[in-house]
Scaffold this motif. Sequence first.
Motif, mmCIF file in Angstrom:
data_model
loop_
_atom_site.group_PDB
_atom_site.id
_atom_site.type_symbol
_atom_site.label_atom_id
_atom_site.label_comp_id
_atom_site.label_asym_id
_atom_site.label_seq_id
_atom_site.Cartn_x
_atom_site.Cartn_y
_atom_site.Cartn_z
ATOM 1 N N LEU A 275 0.501 -1.080 0.095
ATOM 2 C CA LEU A 275 0.239 0.096 0.313
ATOM 3 C C LEU A 275 1.036 1.456 0.205
ATOM 4 C CD1 LEU A 275 -2.864 -0.835 2.735
ATOM 5 C CD2 LEU A 275 -2.871 -1.878 0.392
ATOM 6 N N GLY A 276 0.555 2.680 -0.633
ATOM 7 C CA GLY A 276 0.924 3.906 -0.103
ATOM 8 C C GLY A 276 0.600 4.852 0.152
ATOM 9 N N PHE A 277 0.531 5.777 0.739
ATOM 10 C CA PHE A 277 0.113 6.991 0.530
ATOM 11 C C PHE A 277 0.982 8.742 -0.246
ATOM 12 C CE2 PHE A 277 -0.233 11.182 2.989
ATOM 13 C CZ PHE A 277 -0.981 11.669 2.485
ATOM 14 N N ILE A 278 1.370 9.134 -1.085
ATOM 15 C CA ILE A 278 2.383 9.913 -1.231
ATOM 16 C C ILE A 278 0.939 11.385 -1.611
ATOM 17 C CG2 ILE A 278 3.275 10.350 -3.929
ATOM 18 C CD1 ILE A 278 2.876 7.835 -4.730
ATOM 19 N N GLY A 279 2.472 12.143 -0.969
ATOM 20 C CA GLY A 279 1.079 13.495 -0.978
ATOM 21 C C GLY A 279 1.932 14.185 0.400
ATOM 22 N N GLN A 280 0.841 15.712 0.666
ATOM 23 C CA GLN A 280 1.552 16.421 1.475
ATOM 24 C C GLN A 280 1.229 16.040 2.805
ATOM 25 O OE1 GLN A 280 0.776 20.559 1.041
ATOM 26 N NE2 GLN A 280 -0.584 19.712 -0.480
ATOM 27 N N LEU A 281 1.609 15.975 4.802
ATOM 28 C CA LEU A 281 0.891 15.044 5.224
ATOM 29 C C LEU A 281 1.219 16.715 6.644
ATOM 30 C CD1 LEU A 281 4.196 13.239 5.941
ATOM 31 C CD2 LEU A 281 2.736 13.375 4.761
ATOM 32 N N PHE A 282 -0.700 16.925 6.293
ATOM 33 C CA PHE A 282 -1.355 17.710 6.975
ATOM 34 C C PHE A 282 -2.501 16.465 7.175
ATOM 35 C CE2 PHE A 282 0.180 21.005 4.363
ATOM 36 C CZ PHE A 282 1.160 21.732 5.375
ATOM 37 N N PRO A 283 -3.245 17.313 8.040
ATOM 38 C CA PRO A 283 -4.655 16.607 9.043
ATOM 39 C C PRO A 283 -4.843 16.146 7.786
ATOM 40 C CG PRO A 283 -4.181 18.219 10.354
ATOM 41 C CD PRO A 283 -2.876 18.346 9.411
ATOM 42 N N HIS A 284 -5.826 16.678 7.207
ATOM 43 C CA HIS A 284 -7.129 16.809 6.236
ATOM 44 C C HIS A 284 -6.489 16.022 4.959
ATOM 45 C CE1 HIS A 284 -4.444 20.037 3.904
ATOM 46 N NE2 HIS A 284 -4.778 20.021 2.914
ATOM 47 N N LYS A 285 -5.523 15.586 5.062
ATOM 48 C CA LYS A 285 -5.130 14.649 3.975
ATOM 49 C C LYS A 285 -5.242 12.995 4.503
ATOM 50 C CE LYS A 285 -3.668 17.185 0.627
ATOM 51 N NZ LYS A 285 -3.844 16.886 -0.830
ATOM 52 N N PRO A 314 5.898 19.456 12.006
ATOM 53 C CA PRO A 314 6.244 18.697 12.592
ATOM 54 C C PRO A 314 5.068 18.139 13.823
ATOM 55 C CG PRO A 314 7.048 20.535 12.451
ATOM 56 C CD PRO A 314 6.084 21.063 11.773
ATOM 57 N N ALA A 315 4.548 18.511 14.286
ATOM 58 C CA ALA A 315 3.611 17.896 14.959
ATOM 59 C C ALA A 315 2.723 16.684 14.580
ATOM 60 C CB ALA A 315 2.812 18.529 15.998
ATOM 61 N N TYR A 316 2.077 16.990 13.513
ATOM 62 C CA TYR A 316 1.174 15.963 13.382
ATOM 63 C C TYR A 316 1.998 15.103 12.798
ATOM 64 C CZ TYR A 316 -2.730 13.729 9.826
ATOM 65 O OH TYR A 316 -2.447 12.854 8.977
ATOM 66 N N TYR A 317 3.183 14.630 11.911
ATOM 67 C CA TYR A 317 4.033 14.135 11.667
ATOM 68 C C TYR A 317 4.898 13.710 12.295
ATOM 69 C CZ TYR A 317 8.020 12.173 9.082
ATOM 70 O OH TYR A 317 9.184 11.087 8.670
#
Length: 733
Positions: A275-285, A314-317
């Motif tokens: 499986l993969g996720f590719i994109g910005q790492l923000f909560p709405h993603k 950084p906190a979400y990451y």
Amino acid sequence: MRIALYVHCFFPTHFYGTEAYTLTLARELIALGQEPVVVTATLAGEPAQKELVEERIYEGVRVVSIDKNLFPNRGVRDTYEQPALRHLHERLLRKIAPDIIHVCHLISHTTALLDVAGAMGVPTFATLTDFFGFCYNNRLEDAQGELCAGPDAARANCIACFLKLVGARPEAKPLTRLGADPRLRPFVSKQLARLGERQDEPFSIAGFTPNDIVARPDILREAMGVYCEAIAPTLFLKQAYQDNGFPASMHVSHFGVDIDRAPKPLRVEGGGLKLGFIGQLFPHKGAHLLLDALRASGRTNLTLKIWGPDDQDPAYYATLRQKAEGLAVAFPGILPRAELAHALGDLDYLIIPSTWYENSPLILLQALATHTPVIISDVAGMTEFVEDGRNGFHFLRGDVASLTEVLCRAADDPALATRLSAATFYDHTPADMAKDVLSMYRAYGLSDVDHENDAPALGEPANTAVELGFEGALESWFAHNEAALDLGDAARETIAPFPPLDLMQATSGLSRPEDFARHGVDIMRALASAHATDLHAYRAWLDFGVGVGRVARLFKGYRGVYVGVDVDPRMIQWARANLPWVKALHTTPRQRLPCGDQRFDAVVSISVFTHMNEEDHRFYLAELHRVTRPGALLMLTLHGQKAIERASADPAILGLLGISPDALQAASLALSEGDGFHFTLQSGHLTSQAYDYGITFVNRKWIDAVWTQWFDIESYVEGAIHNFQDIVVARSK
């Protein structure tokens, strides 16, 4: 033409969807002989430029950048209306001197750009990539995290979104935090919206002027009235803008992607699912939802890679890394563009668990193009590309249990990924996208080709017809194609090549290039006569049953999108190799066409519905309706009463049809006394277990009863082609 492409930010610092669209469009416009200039900005808070305006070349594209550090936002209104920029925009436009302005994102340039464009009279267009034109937070998500339809009448819901945003900032004052409290926010928002109606002496509190948000949709709507037309990448986005009063014409043009479309490598039996996720790492993603679902699934044959930057939030990451502990999850960082096709090719599923309205994110289209099934939130803007259970799956937005159920289904049937992959594709390329943009400009009389003097004088060489081909005067081009074979090798080089004898005969029954050329010209003249509008006025054609190009050959020089589909792989292989203006696609009998919804504004189909049984006839009519835009032109040929009369009177024609006199008599009765449809099965070159090939006769009664489910019949021209085949001219509903 010189085209100024305005975008809020750009490569190399910013490299997501809108920036990638702008760069791709610029490159393709250059390839088509145009002169694009990207006008962008260094955003406030980023390292300052040495000069207010700087120029550079990025990957062959001229880029002009404004330093927004010198124009900071003093309040909400500056984010969409910043009069201080007008003088700068005017100075830039006079220097660049564009023939066209195309706005790919307005946010850094504000309505100041549109005001100047209107005052200077520069034709202005737009590509709408998000909801900036009417939504305060650009995401069409309300303060409760639910999907939103747009500003309410008082704009109270927009003010609530503002309060939620500013109340969460570390530097927020106690009064701001109080107003942003979810328990008080609805009441506070309504009161501020009421106070925000004051325009002459705007009310302010804690540095906030509610009128800035109350007036926002109206100010933007009025400014966007300068647009001649806008492109929306999805039907959903188009409808959302229309529902919120967008003042200009719009049409849907899907983003084009340039990526290796080779078949996926065969899965190793017994191996785990990737499986993969590719994109910005923000909560709405929604990457956190994916990790929660992966843990809840309990399936040990699932592995996951999450590609994205670690410094956006950084906190979400850190939360994501914590949720991934003990799971088979890797965080490889940002995925380089050069490695994207390989990474997608190695995945069994790409997952896009966004909680907001995505608008055909490029990574979704890239996954489909690489035949990678996609698991998506069931939000409009993505669901129109993914058919649940066919090329991927939907799950309930924000619902971990729903996503968990999908992951379990995939894990428990690993072979399902291979089956879905076989039905997964996306055919729209950057070249298609750029041609569609140019055709939009052309519809407003903007073109670097002068068509008024295309026709050569009588008795003079048809040089213009030769140089312009299909884009020139059509009758001159047709006449040149008829005569070229008699004018020697040099003239022959100016027209399209001819297929080998076996393919020529399989398509048309003809064996001489001269006859094949004249046959194609006769068909094109009949099509041109059957419809009042010039054929080259349509900029996205589908040739349904392209064969080896009886019609497609005559489109040489065409600058629009021309897609040819056929069930015979030999024909497609030849067309791909010899007709570069044709995008030739192989189709599987009785399967969906490999084309997106509402892709075309014109369809031609010669001698295809003349060979289908009734089931296939209905199936492919529905497919042509799916892939055409409302109002699109269709010109399809049929055997009707005229063909029966000719075959009854001439044994040679009956022999050409390859049916018995009894079958012809049965067809005559079906048209005169029956429902108006008759099919005789043959053993033809396409007959197989998957496809019935034969001779079909249809009359106007059956057309009016069946076709009108999908099309309005504009005209029916009996015997239009060689006094034999009829042409039905229809419009897609």
